[in-house]
Design a protein around this motif. Structure first.
Motif, PDB file in Angstrom:
ATOM      1  N   ARG A  57      12.559  -1.610  16.534  1.00 29.80           N
ATOM      2  CA  ARG A  57      12.327  -1.019  15.106  1.00 29.80           C
ATOM      3  C   ARG A  57      11.118  -0.651  14.575  1.00 29.80           C
ATOM      4  O   ARG A  57      11.639   1.435  14.009  1.00 29.80           O
ATOM      5  CB  ARG A  57      12.564  -2.238  13.901  1.00 29.80           C
ATOM      6  N   LEU A  58      10.331  -0.661  15.287  1.00 29.45           N
ATOM      7  CA  LEU A  58       9.235  -0.397  15.129  1.00 29.45           C
ATOM      8  C   LEU A  58       8.701   0.956  15.603  1.00 29.45           C
ATOM      9  O   LEU A  58       7.599   2.217  14.783  1.00 29.45           O
ATOM     10  CB  LEU A  58       7.484  -1.038  15.362  1.00 29.45           C
ATOM     11  N   GLU A  79       5.699  -0.090  -2.329  1.00 28.18           N
ATOM     12  CA  GLU A  79       6.683  -0.384  -1.465  1.00 28.18           C
ATOM     13  C   GLU A  79       6.657  -1.774  -0.627  1.00 28.18           C
ATOM     14  O   GLU A  79       7.388  -2.293  -0.042  1.00 28.18           O
ATOM     15  CB  GLU A  79       5.927   0.269  -0.109  1.00 28.18           C
ATOM     16  N   GLU A 139       7.464  -8.684  11.606  1.00 32.26           N
ATOM     17  CA  GLU A 139       6.322  -8.704  11.818  1.00 32.26           C
ATOM     18  C   GLU A 139       5.096  -9.369  12.571  1.00 32.26           C
ATOM     19  O   GLU A 139       4.704  -9.293  12.978  1.00 32.26           O
ATOM     20  CB  GLU A 139       5.754  -7.026  11.091  1.00 32.26           C
ATOM     21  N   SER A 182      10.989   3.067  15.566  1.00 32.97           N
ATOM     22  CA  SER A 182      11.347   4.724  14.686  1.00 32.97           C
ATOM     23  C   SER A 182      10.924   4.533  13.112  1.00 32.97           C
ATOM     24  O   SER A 182      10.447   4.979  12.729  1.00 32.97           O
ATOM     25  CB  SER A 182      13.307   4.135  14.538  1.00 32.97           C
ATOM     26  N   THR A 183      10.751   2.786  12.766  1.00 29.20           N
ATOM     27  CA  THR A 183       9.561   3.290  11.650  1.00 29.20           C
ATOM     28  C   THR A 183       8.418   3.429  11.373  1.00 29.20           C
ATOM     29  O   THR A 183       7.574   3.728  10.868  1.00 29.20           O
ATOM     30  CB  THR A 183      10.598   1.810  11.112  1.00 29.20           C
ATOM     31  N   ASP A 210       1.543   3.003   9.011  1.00 32.67           N
ATOM     32  CA  ASP A 210       1.718   4.264   8.955  1.00 32.67           C
ATOM     33  C   ASP A 210       2.646   4.479   7.824  1.00 32.67           C
ATOM     34  O   ASP A 210       3.310   4.903   7.465  1.00 32.67           O
ATOM     35  CB  ASP A 210       2.634   4.259  10.524  1.00 32.67           C
ATOM     36  N   ARG A 211       4.027   3.184   7.384  1.00 33.60           N
ATOM     37  CA  ARG A 211       4.915   2.857   6.454  1.00 33.60           C
ATOM     38  C   ARG A 211       3.993   2.934   5.090  1.00 33.60           C
ATOM     39  O   ARG A 211       4.387   4.112   4.026  1.00 33.60           O
ATOM     40  CB  ARG A 211       4.986   1.952   6.654  1.00 33.60           C
TER      41      ARG A 211
END
Length: 361
Positions: free
Chosen positions: A331-332, A358, A241, A334-335, A340-341
């Motif tokens: 990818r972002l 995490e 990222e 989707s994830t 947010d994660r």
């Protein structure tokens, strides 16, 4: 491509928290810096003793940047593990009662004395991207052409939704905290390098900055390197990222150089509107909304990102970054972004320690 067709070099600086097994900040950053072997790049102390900073070597490709970032994180994490510690890539500390001890260097002590609680509570971690722009007059004009896109870059990289163990309601609480510095925020529009330098000199005279290194604008001219430095991003959760932010910023600079050469007028966003839009991007993050840089309408961040990518596609293709950028953005989608994660990890059991687990490298 650059103004004369050459490939622009670039590099990335990342700041990290040093935490114990539970996720509490630990004031052992200087020890980690001095105890970690440097294999390229650079390790540095930070204002707060529980932070460390890495800086890549000068790079030409996304692969080089990603390789440097991945290796430096791994080396620091291994060195931290030898001391029973962990490396935390988050824009703000996650747990309360964390250590905010000032690093014992004369400059840092003076900063703490002069700026008080702003300095002593400035435990935030950012990601800074340097892009080669050797001529300073040109760099000022490139800053003018890129500043309108700062909110979408902030939304893309927002990775700090917690403060003191609580949910803040923002995806980038780092941006809110950092904005307290009197020399922080988006750069003004400048008519010339002289205008830029006169503004910096006035800020120094006011005492809002102790020295030129404390010019904390979201985009600034580097005094030590022939680069334009973008300071808008939170530290990223992953090296991939951070590399995405770097290649998009280099693409923006490439396009801006072309626009400067063609004497095109930059998009002019008033300072107060740009600050409001940065606030919105910090609150909502990647899956929220922000003002469109040109129309001023409130639109989804992803719509602005799609438009940004359309404008950068040729530049990214030329530098070989297009496939990587498109893959990372997919990818972002989707994830979700880093903020947010973090929140998703928290909501499973409402435990901030799950977020620490995490994130930690």
């Amino acid at each position: 491509m650059g103004l004369h067709g050459e490939e622009l070099t670039f590099g990335v600086e990342e700041e990290f928290f040093l935490v114990d097994a539970s996720g509490q900040l630990v004031p052992r950053g200087p020890e980690l810096v001095f105890g970690t072997e440097e294999r390229g790049g650079e390790l540095q102390q930070e204002l707060i003793r529980s932070q460390v900073e890495t800086a890549t070597d000068v790079c030409r490709t996304a692969e080089e940047v990603l390789g440097h970032l991945t290796r430096m994180r791994a080396d620091l994490a291994a060195s931290a593990a030898e001391r029973g510690l962990r490396l935390l890539p988050s824009g703000t500390p996650l747990l309360p009662k964390s250590s905010h001890e000032i690093t014992q260097k004369e400059r840092y002590r003076e900063m703490a004395d002069r700026f008080g609680a702003i300095a002593r509570s400035s435990a935030t971690c950012g990601c800074h991207v340097h892009v080669e722009v050797a001529d300073r007059e040109t760099a000022v004009r490139v800053s003018n052409h890129t500043r309108a896109w700062l909110p979408v870059l902030l939304a893309l990289t927002a990775n700090s939704p917690f403060s003191g163990g609580a949910v803040t309601g923002y995806r980038s609480w780092r941006h809110v905290l950092w904005s307290r510095w009197p020399s922080a925020g988006p750069p003004p529009m400048f008519v010339s390098l002289e205008h830029y330098e006169n503004s910096v000199a006035a800020m120094l005279r006011s005492g809002a900055m102790m020295d030129r290194a404390m010019l904390y604008w979201d985009v600034r001219l580097s005094d030590n390197q022939p680069t334009l430095e973008f300071r808008i991003c939170d530290v990223a959760a992953t090296p991939e990222e951070a590399t995405l932010a770097a290649v998009l910023i280099r693409g923006l600079v490439n396009v801006a150089l072309r626009d400067v050469a063609d004497a095109r007028t930059p998009v002019i966003v008033p300072d107060e509107v740009l600050r409001a839009n940065l606030w919105r991007a910090a609150r909502d993050g990647l899956n929220g909304s922000c003002l469109h840089p040109e129309s001023g309408e409130l639109v989804p961040v992803w719509a602005v990102l799609d438009e940004l990518m359309a404008g950068l596609r040729d530049a990214l293709r030329t530098t070989g970054d297009l496939e990587f950028a498109e893959g990372m953005l997919a990818r972002l989608r989707s994830t979700g972004g880093g903020g947010d994660r973090q929140l998703a990890a928290y909501r499973t059991r409402n435990r901030v320690t799950d977020v620490v687990d995490e994130l930690c490298v």
